[in-house]
Design an enzyme around this catalytic site. Structure first.
Site, short mmCIF file in Angstrom:
data_model
loop_
_atom_site.label_atom_id
_atom_site.label_comp_id
_atom_site.label_asym_id
_atom_site.label_seq_id
_atom_site.Cartn_x
_atom_site.Cartn_y
_atom_site.Cartn_z
N LYS A 81 -29.37 27.87 -35.18
CA LYS A 81 -30.04 26.65 -35.65
C LYS A 81 -30.05 26.51 -37.18
CE LYS A 81 -33.40 24.84 -32.59
NZ LYS A 81 -34.72 24.86 -31.96
N ASP A 136 -36.70 18.53 -32.08
CA ASP A 136 -37.84 19.23 -31.47
C ASP A 136 -39.18 18.59 -31.85
OD1 ASP A 136 -36.29 21.15 -30.17
OD2 ASP A 136 -36.31 22.49 -31.90
N ALA A 190 -45.54 29.34 -37.09
CA ALA A 190 -44.74 29.10 -38.30
C ALA A 190 -43.26 29.37 -38.03
CB ALA A 190 -45.23 29.98 -39.43
N GLY A 191 -42.88 29.46 -36.74
CA GLY A 191 -41.49 29.68 -36.38
C GLY A 191 -40.77 28.35 -36.22
N GLY A 192 -39.68 28.37 -35.46
CA GLY A 192 -38.86 27.17 -35.32
C GLY A 192 -39.61 25.99 -34.72
P1 NAD Z 1 -40.01 31.84 -33.32
O1 NAD Z 1 -39.60 33.22 -33.00
O2 NAD Z 1 -39.26 31.03 -34.32
O3 NAD Z 1 -41.56 31.85 -33.78
C1 NAD Z 1 -42.51 32.68 -33.14
C2 NAD Z 1 -43.92 32.32 -33.61
O4 NAD Z 1 -44.86 33.06 -32.82
C3 NAD Z 1 -44.21 32.69 -35.06
O5 NAD Z 1 -45.11 31.75 -35.62
C4 NAD Z 1 -44.91 34.05 -34.92
O6 NAD Z 1 -45.73 34.37 -36.02
C5 NAD Z 1 -45.72 33.81 -33.68
N1 NAD Z 1 -46.10 35.04 -33.00
C6 NAD Z 1 -45.28 35.96 -32.43
N2 NAD Z 1 -46.01 36.99 -31.91
C7 NAD Z 1 -47.32 36.70 -32.19
C8 NAD Z 1 -48.54 37.35 -31.91
N3 NAD Z 1 -48.58 38.51 -31.25
N4 NAD Z 1 -49.70 36.75 -32.31
C9 NAD Z 1 -49.68 35.57 -32.95
N5 NAD Z 1 -48.54 34.90 -33.25
C10 NAD Z 1 -47.37 35.45 -32.87
O7 NAD Z 1 -40.04 31.09 -31.91
P2 NAD Z 1 -39.90 29.51 -31.62
O8 NAD Z 1 -38.46 29.18 -31.46
O9 NAD Z 1 -40.70 28.76 -32.61
O10 NAD Z 1 -40.57 29.43 -30.19
C11 NAD Z 1 -41.95 29.57 -30.02
C12 NAD Z 1 -42.32 29.12 -28.62
O11 NAD Z 1 -42.02 27.75 -28.49
C13 NAD Z 1 -41.54 29.84 -27.51
O12 NAD Z 1 -42.42 30.16 -26.48
C14 NAD Z 1 -40.52 28.80 -27.07
O13 NAD Z 1 -40.20 28.93 -25.71
C15 NAD Z 1 -41.29 27.52 -27.30
N6 NAD Z 1 -40.42 26.35 -27.55
C16 NAD Z 1 -40.62 25.25 -26.77
C17 NAD Z 1 -39.86 24.12 -27.00
C18 NAD Z 1 -40.06 22.91 -26.14
O14 NAD Z 1 -39.20 22.02 -26.15
N7 NAD Z 1 -41.16 22.83 -25.40
C19 NAD Z 1 -38.89 24.09 -28.03
C20 NAD Z 1 -38.73 25.24 -28.82
C21 NAD Z 1 -39.51 26.37 -28.56
#
Ligand code: NAD
Length: 294
Positions: free
Chosen positions: A73, A109, A134-136
């Site tokens: 990405k 997204d 603060a992730g994607g």
């Molecule tokens: P990422 O890896 O980029 O970000 C992970 C996030 O989770 C960070 O903010 C991190 O600090 C936090 N985190 C991880 N472990 C933690 C803990 N133990 N305590 C507190 N915070 C914690 O992941 P992403 O791509 O942003 O995805 C995050 C979620 O969003 C996933 O479950 C993914 O399936 C979901 N998602 C859904 C959609 C949708 O269309 N509904 C789209 C993208 C992602």
């Protein structure tokens, strides 16, 4: 003779690794078939090493475009010609559109999340929201909410490798939009409770609640929720996370991540085909209609 794929069928790809579990191919191909559109959507296992060649292939084959997921990405930006405002601000792309050899990267997204709220009759424009993550997914939501006119966003994250990204997001929102954004440590639960108290909506945009953290939530107890707080989760598997279950029991309206998933796809679908995805039909296919009817 099979007629679904012909000599004129246009190709759209998904470039990510691992990706065989994705439901995007089924979703888009269902929508093409339902509308009688002559496109096919296929998933390709493409990692960072293969990405440049894959984009060159997209150009050479004159594909309509593609979706991009992890780990590509961020990296794909350098192989594209243009970026949408959200893609540029977030530094990430999930959709590429090929217009006569000019490749534009979009990030749908955040748009998908905001559309899923609107579709549920939830209006957050001009109001305050609290976001964990603060992730994607979180960054896309925070930037799009700010671009769309949410007045204030309180962002919470643990001090992990995403902390610096959260700081950068807050800076960008402050510099580039009229939204007030503030970052807090997610370990400061008193602060979280206070920020949630005057927010109209709370969203979990972390991966807490999904495998391998299924059944977990960082919200300590039901006292964090009041019945007029709308509580949403980006996670859609499981359909109801431990956090959403707790919020529902506290009397809150809850929304899972299925709508975000559907509408980020619908935005991409429109960019590629110029047509609206058949939302009512897709909701039935995704089992969302039963949830709404309940
Ligand atoms: P990422 O890896 O980029 O970000 C992970 C996030 O989770 C960070 O903010 C991190 O600090 C936090 N985190 C991880 N472990 C933690 C803990 N133990 N305590 C507190 N915070 C914690 O992941 P992403 O791509 O942003 O995805 C995050 C979620 O969003 C996933 O479950 C993914 O399936 C979901 N998602 C859904 C959609 C949708 O269309 N509904 C789209 C993208 C992602």
């Amino acid at each position: 003779m099979a007629e679904r794929i012909t000599g004129r069928t246009e190709l759209i790809g998904l470039m990510a690794y691992p990706i065989r579990h994705s439901n995007s191919p089924a979703m888009h191909n269902e929508a093409f078939a339902y509308l009688g559109l002559d496109y096919a959507y296929l998933a390709f296992e493409v990692d960072n090493d293969a990405l440049e060649d894959a984009v060159r292939g997209l150009r050479a084959l004159r594909m309509v475009g593609c979706n991009v997921s992890m780990p590509n990405k961020m990296l794909i930006r350098q192989y594209l010609d243009r970026l949408s405002p959200a893609a540029e601000l977030c530094g990430a792309v999930n959709t590429v559109v090929n217009e006569n050899g000019v490749l534009t990267g979009y990030l749908t997204d955040g748009i998908g999340y905001m559309r899923s709220l609107k579709d549920s009759g939830v209006d957050v424009i001009g109001k305050k929201i609290t976001v964990a993550g603060a992730g994607g997914a979180a960054t896309a939501i925070e930037i799009q909410a700010a671009l769309d006119g949410v007045a204030e966003i309180s962002i919470f994250n643990i001090r992990d490798e995403f902390w610096e990204n959260a700081q950068a997001t807050v800076k960008k929102i402050r510099e580039r939009t009229n939204c007030k954004a503030t970052l807090y440590d997610l370990d400061d639960l008193d602060r979280l409770k206070r920020e949630m108290e005057d927010s109209c909506l709370f969203v979990n945009a972390t991966s807490v609640g999904m495998k391998p953290m299924e059944g977990q939530t960082f919200i300590p107890d039901q006292s964090f929720f009041r019945p007029d707080l709308i509580v949403t989760d980006v996670i859609y598997s499981p359909k109801e996370t431990a956090m959403l279950q707790m919020a529902r029991k506290a009397g809150c309206r809850t929304i899972n991540g299925l709508g975000m998933m559907l509408f980020q796809g619908a935005e991409a679908f429109k960019l590629w085909t110029g047509k609206d995805m058949p939302i009512a039909h897709m909701k039935k296919i995704l089992g969302m209609q039963e949830e709404e009817d309940r």
